[in-house]
Design a protein around this motif. Structure first.
Motif, PDB file in Angstrom:
ATOM      1  N   VAL A  70     -19.518  16.406  29.561  1.00 22.30           N
ATOM      2  CA  VAL A  70     -20.373  17.264  28.736  1.00 22.30           C
ATOM      3  C   VAL A  70     -19.672  17.459  27.399  1.00 22.30           C
ATOM      4  CG1 VAL A  70     -21.535  19.488  28.532  1.00 22.30           C
ATOM      5  CG2 VAL A  70     -21.217  18.455  30.786  1.00 22.30           C
ATOM      6  N   LYS A  71     -20.404  17.276  26.290  1.00 22.52           N
ATOM      7  CA  LYS A  71     -19.819  17.417  24.962  1.00 22.52           C
ATOM      8  C   LYS A  71     -20.737  18.256  24.064  1.00 22.52           C
ATOM      9  CE  LYS A  71     -16.366  14.658  25.929  1.00 22.52           C
ATOM     10  NZ  LYS A  71     -14.987  15.176  26.060  1.00 22.52           N
ATOM     11  N   VAL A  72     -20.127  18.969  23.115  1.00 21.08           N
ATOM     12  CA  VAL A  72     -20.889  19.695  22.089  1.00 21.08           C
ATOM     13  C   VAL A  72     -21.190  18.732  20.948  1.00 21.08           C
ATOM     14  CG1 VAL A  72     -20.803  21.558  20.387  1.00 21.08           C
ATOM     15  CG2 VAL A  72     -19.881  21.924  22.694  1.00 21.08           C
ATOM     16  N   LYS A  73     -22.435  18.711  20.511  1.00 18.53           N
ATOM     17  CA  LYS A  73     -22.856  17.812  19.428  1.00 18.53           C
ATOM     18  C   LYS A  73     -22.849  18.551  18.083  1.00 18.53           C
ATOM     19  CE  LYS A  73     -26.200  15.023  19.773  1.00 18.53           C
ATOM     20  NZ  LYS A  73     -27.556  14.468  19.891  1.00 18.53           N
ATOM     21  N   ARG A  74     -22.286  17.900  17.070  1.00 17.75           N
ATOM     22  CA  ARG A  74     -22.291  18.436  15.699  1.00 17.75           C
ATOM     23  C   ARG A  74     -22.629  17.320  14.716  1.00 17.75           C
ATOM     24  NH1 ARG A  74     -19.745  23.419  15.068  1.00 17.75           N
ATOM     25  NH2 ARG A  74     -18.615  24.183  16.915  1.00 17.75           N
ATOM     26  N   ARG A  75     -23.185  17.703  13.606  1.00 14.37           N
ATOM     27  CA  ARG A  75     -23.449  16.748  12.527  1.00 14.37           C
ATOM     28  C   ARG A  75     -22.276  16.805  11.551  1.00 14.37           C
ATOM     29  NH1 ARG A  75     -28.080  18.306  11.011  1.00 14.37           N
ATOM     30  NH2 ARG A  75     -29.379  16.667  11.948  1.00 14.37           N
ATOM     31  N   ARG A  76     -21.605  15.673  11.380  1.00 13.48           N
ATOM     32  CA  ARG A  76     -20.444  15.608  10.503  1.00 13.48           C
ATOM     33  C   ARG A  76     -20.603  14.498   9.494  1.00 13.48           C
ATOM     34  NH1 ARG A  76     -15.837  16.247  15.248  1.00 13.48           N
ATOM     35  NH2 ARG A  76     -16.100  18.506  15.552  1.00 13.48           N
ATOM     36  N   ALA A  77     -20.074  14.750   8.313  1.00 19.26           N
ATOM     37  CA  ALA A  77     -20.104  13.729   7.266  1.00 19.26           C
ATOM     38  C   ALA A  77     -19.042  12.679   7.552  1.00 19.26           C
ATOM     39  CB  ALA A  77     -19.849  14.386   5.902  1.00 19.26           C
ATOM     40  N   ALA A  78     -19.138  11.572   6.870  1.00 15.65           N
ATOM     41  CA  ALA A  78     -18.180  10.489   7.058  1.00 15.65           C
ATOM     42  C   ALA A  78     -16.775  10.977   6.725  1.00 15.65           C
ATOM     43  CB  ALA A  78     -18.548   9.308   6.173  1.00 15.65           C
ATOM     44  N   GLY A  79     -15.847  10.769   7.654  1.00 11.48           N
ATOM     45  CA  GLY A  79     -14.469  11.194   7.450  1.00 11.48           C
ATOM     46  C   GLY A  79     -14.181  12.608   7.877  1.00 11.48           C
ATOM     47  N   GLN A  80     -15.211  13.384   8.223  1.00  9.72           N
ATOM     48  CA  GLN A  80     -15.019  14.765   8.655  1.00  9.72           C
ATOM     49  C   GLN A  80     -14.587  14.782  10.116  1.00  9.72           C
ATOM     50  OE1 GLN A  80     -18.492  17.210   8.138  1.00  9.72           O
ATOM     51  NE2 GLN A  80     -17.483  19.087   8.834  1.00  9.72           N
ATOM     52  N   GLU A  81     -13.451  15.425  10.417  1.00 10.72           N
ATOM     53  CA  GLU A  81     -12.896  15.405  11.756  1.00 10.72           C
ATOM     54  C   GLU A  81     -13.158  16.678  12.546  1.00 10.72           C
ATOM     55  OE1 GLU A  81      -8.788  14.471  11.533  1.00 10.72           O
ATOM     56  OE2 GLU A  81      -9.107  12.453  10.705  1.00 10.72           O
ATOM     57  N   SER A  82     -13.562  17.746  11.894  1.00 11.70           N
ATOM     58  CA  SER A  82     -13.828  19.007  12.592  1.00 11.70           C
ATOM     59  C   SER A  82     -14.971  19.741  11.901  1.00 11.70           C
ATOM     60  CB  SER A  82     -12.570  19.886  12.625  1.00 11.70           C
ATOM     61  OG  SER A  82     -12.170  20.224  11.305  1.00 11.70           O
ATOM     62  N   GLY A  83     -15.493  20.768  12.618  1.00 11.42           N
ATOM     63  CA  GLY A  83     -16.598  21.538  12.052  1.00 11.42           C
ATOM     64  C   GLY A  83     -17.887  20.749  12.068  1.00 11.42           C
ATOM     65  N   GLY A  84     -18.816  21.164  11.227  1.00  7.12           N
ATOM     66  CA  GLY A  84     -20.104  20.495  11.157  1.00  7.12           C
ATOM     67  C   GLY A  84     -21.203  21.343  11.749  1.00  7.12           C
ATOM     68  N   ALA A  85     -22.438  21.054  11.343  1.00  6.42           N
ATOM     69  CA  ALA A  85     -23.602  21.813  11.810  1.00  6.42           C
ATOM     70  C   ALA A  85     -23.820  21.580  13.299  1.00  6.42           C
ATOM     71  CB  ALA A  85     -24.840  21.398  11.018  1.00  6.42           C
ATOM     72  N   MET A  86     -24.122  22.659  14.026  1.00  5.06           N
ATOM     73  CA  MET A  86     -24.349  22.579  15.461  1.00  5.06           C
ATOM     74  C   MET A  86     -25.667  21.860  15.759  1.00  5.06           C
ATOM     75  SD  MET A  86     -23.165  23.282  18.432  1.00  5.06           S
ATOM     76  CE  MET A  86     -21.864  24.441  18.006  1.00  5.06           C
ATOM     77  N   LEU A  87     -25.635  20.931  16.704  1.00  7.45           N
ATOM     78  CA  LEU A  87     -26.835  20.193  17.106  1.00  7.45           C
ATOM     79  C   LEU A  87     -27.244  20.479  18.546  1.00  7.45           C
ATOM     80  CD1 LEU A  87     -26.162  16.694  15.498  1.00  7.45           C
ATOM     81  CD2 LEU A  87     -27.618  18.534  14.641  1.00  7.45           C
ATOM     82  N   GLY A  88     -26.279  20.842  19.405  1.00  3.30           N
ATOM     83  CA  GLY A  88     -26.630  21.109  20.796  1.00  3.30           C
ATOM     84  C   GLY A  88     -25.595  20.556  21.752  1.00  3.30           C
ATOM     85  N   VAL A  89     -26.049  20.192  22.956  1.00  7.03           N
ATOM     86  CA  VAL A  89     -25.176  19.715  24.032  1.00  7.03           C
ATOM     87  C   VAL A  89     -25.618  18.326  24.463  1.00  7.03           C
ATOM     88  CG1 VAL A  89     -24.307  20.187  26.361  1.00  7.03           C
ATOM     89  CG2 VAL A  89     -24.833  22.076  24.830  1.00  7.03           C
ATOM     90  N   ALA A  90     -24.637  17.466  24.769  1.00 10.99           N
ATOM     91  CA  ALA A  90     -24.919  16.125  25.284  1.00 10.99           C
ATOM     92  C   ALA A  90     -24.316  16.009  26.674  1.00 10.99           C
ATOM     93  CB  ALA A  90     -24.356  15.052  24.361  1.00 10.99           C
ATOM     94  N   LEU A  91     -25.118  15.555  27.645  1.00  5.43           N
ATOM     95  CA  LEU A  91     -24.653  15.330  29.006  1.00  5.43           C
ATOM     96  C   LEU A  91     -24.613  13.827  29.275  1.00  5.43           C
ATOM     97  CD1 LEU A  91     -26.501  18.134  29.068  1.00  5.43           C
ATOM     98  CD2 LEU A  91     -25.884  18.036  31.475  1.00  5.43           C
TER      99      LEU A  91
END
Length: 463
Positions: free
Chosen positions: A105-126
């Motif tokens: 189970v992973k938390v999904k985020r939208r990240r820009a190229a090269g971004q390693e942390s943070g980012g807009a929350m998208l939801g959960v992936a199973l």
């Protein structure tokens, strides 16, 4: 002039059409209510199969909003059906996923190229596996929700439920054949399989190297030569002979029956025991020679003078020769813990005649950490060759055979005349004469590695 009256037939046709339209709308309404009822029943069925409902919330699955329900055994998502002005009902299929099929189970985020942390929350992936024919395939279920608090609550709950599944492994030993699939097996594992284990938080230990292993030849006079890793004469052979005559019993019960019966009728065998002690210099030479040199070593063994052999005569309850430790749940350190896969020698374990109580103490010590050989009636040696010649002609007596009853099981070899039962790698072999046992260093190649101790232990309740 008045207009002509409407045709009665036409009026009747209009009434029938209105009636049909009314019945159609009623049918559609009933179909919608039935669909809603089925969806509610599926939710209730999901609840019934679990102890309690853990979480319930709204996520987008695909482009549609769904009512998602998490129980202790499964995850269900039911489409939220919108009402339309025309009263039509959209038919959307609900879904269900067993938690035992989810490996990460992973938390999904939208990240820009090269971004390693943070980012807009998208939801959960199973990440889960699904069966396709005889194969399992990886698949992913995306639950979209922009709320960080909502998403983390579901993520933590899902992780907790998955971690609580008792059948889920925490550690795996992986065996890889480096020569398989055009010698690409290791690359395939690292690229495609290892990442899945990492996602599932499963630790792995990889075994994939080719290893040469010592082996013994057993040469009875006048019979075929056998190859194996271990041989037991006396108690070990008689126990196996009794067990083979009770094949109708369950495996564990048959083993305990044979052990108890052989202990009850414990008796020694008069033998002449000869052995050639292993030398460190000889072992080192064995480790560095190839196949041709091993054959040359066999010729050298035949040419050894009589003075090189040590010969003893006496009564023995058990004689074992083992070129590997022979680990088992009953003997976690092995029946011969002082040898190894590539030592170039075998362990000779000779148990002289003693009382039944002392012999049982010796057997019980195999289940402990040490001390199984710390008895005055025992002798253990590293050897390169052994000769065992029974001096009595009793063998497995006729009285013992008749007492055990008739059996359809027969040993691999049935010699003429009196014979003694041998346990060679768990197979019953009857031999009447002298047996010459030789160690052949690094005779065969196997995929594996040395193991210090058996992973599980089992105590025998019969002694």
């Amino acid at each position: 002039m008045s207009e002509p009256d409407e045709d009665p037939k036409e009026e009747k046709r209009k009434v029938c059409k209105k009636k049909k339209n009314k019945e159609k709308r009623r049918g559609e309404k009933m179909e919608g209510e039935k669909l809603e009822q089925q969806q509610e029943e599926q939710i209730h069925e999901s609840v019934k199969h679990s102890e309690s409902v853990i979480l319930r919330g709204i996520f987008k699955v695909g482009k549609k909003s769904h009512d998602v329900l998490l129980t202790q055994t499964r995850l269900t998502w039911t489409p939220i059906i919108p009402e339309t002005p025309t009263g039509e009902v959209a038919v959307l299929q609900p879904g269900m996923l067993l938690l035992q099929d989810v490996f990460a189970v992973k938390v999904k985020r939208r990240r820009a190229a090269g971004q390693e942390s943070g980012g807009a929350m998208l939801g959960v992936a199973l990440f889960f596996c699904k069966r396709k024919g005889r194969k399992l395939e990886e698949d992913t279920l995306h639950l979209h929700n922009a709320s960080a608090e909502h998403t983390h609550a579901w993520y933590n709950a899902l992780k907790k439920q998955i971690a609580g599944i008792s059948s889920r492994p925490r550690y795996l030993k992986v065996f890889i054949n480096p020569s398989s699939h055009k010698k690409e097996a290791v690359h395939i594992y690292r690229e495609s399989v290892a990442p899945l284990f990492k996602m599932a938080d499963i630790r792995t230990d990889i075994t994939g190297h080719l290893q040469q292993v010592d082996m013994c030849s057993f040469s009875p006079v006048g019979q075929s030569v056998h190859f194996g890793f271990s041989a037991m004469f006396g108690f070990g052979g008689r126990s196996l002979a009794r067990a083979e005559k009770k094949r109708w019993m369950a495996s564990s019960r048959r083993r305990e029956y044979a052990l108890v019966k052989t202990l009850a009728k414990l008796r020694p065998e008069e033998c002449e025991l000869s052995f050639l002690p292993a030398k460190k210099s000889r072992q080192n030479l064995f480790w560095n020679r190839g196949q041709d040199e091993n054959q040359e070593q066999d010729s050298d063994l035949e040419g050894e003078g009589e003075a090189s052999w040590t010969t003893k005569q006496g009564q023995y309850l058990s004689i074992s020769v083992m070129s590997i430790p022979c680990l088992s749940p009953h003997a976690p350190r092995g029946l011969a813990p002082n040898t190894s896969l590539t030592s170039g020698s075998a362990s000779l374990i000779a148990v002289e005649n003693t009382s039944r109580s002392e012999f049982i103490k010796h057997l019980k010590r195999f289940g402990s950490s040490s001390g199984e050989f710390s008895f005055s009636f025992m002798e253990t040696l590293a050897v390169s060759a052994v000769k065992i010649r029974p001096l009595s002609m009793s063998g497995f007596s006729k009285e013992e055979s008749e007492e055990e009853g008739d059996s359809k099981s027969t040993p691999i070899i049935q010699p003429e005349g009196a014979a003694f039962p041998w346990n060679i790698d768990g197979e019953l072999v009857e031999i009447a004469n002298e047996v010459l046992i030789r160690v052949h260093p690094r005779l065969i190649s196997l995929y594996g590695e040395e193991v210090e101790e058996a992973e599980s232990t089992v105590s025998c309740s019969c002694i």
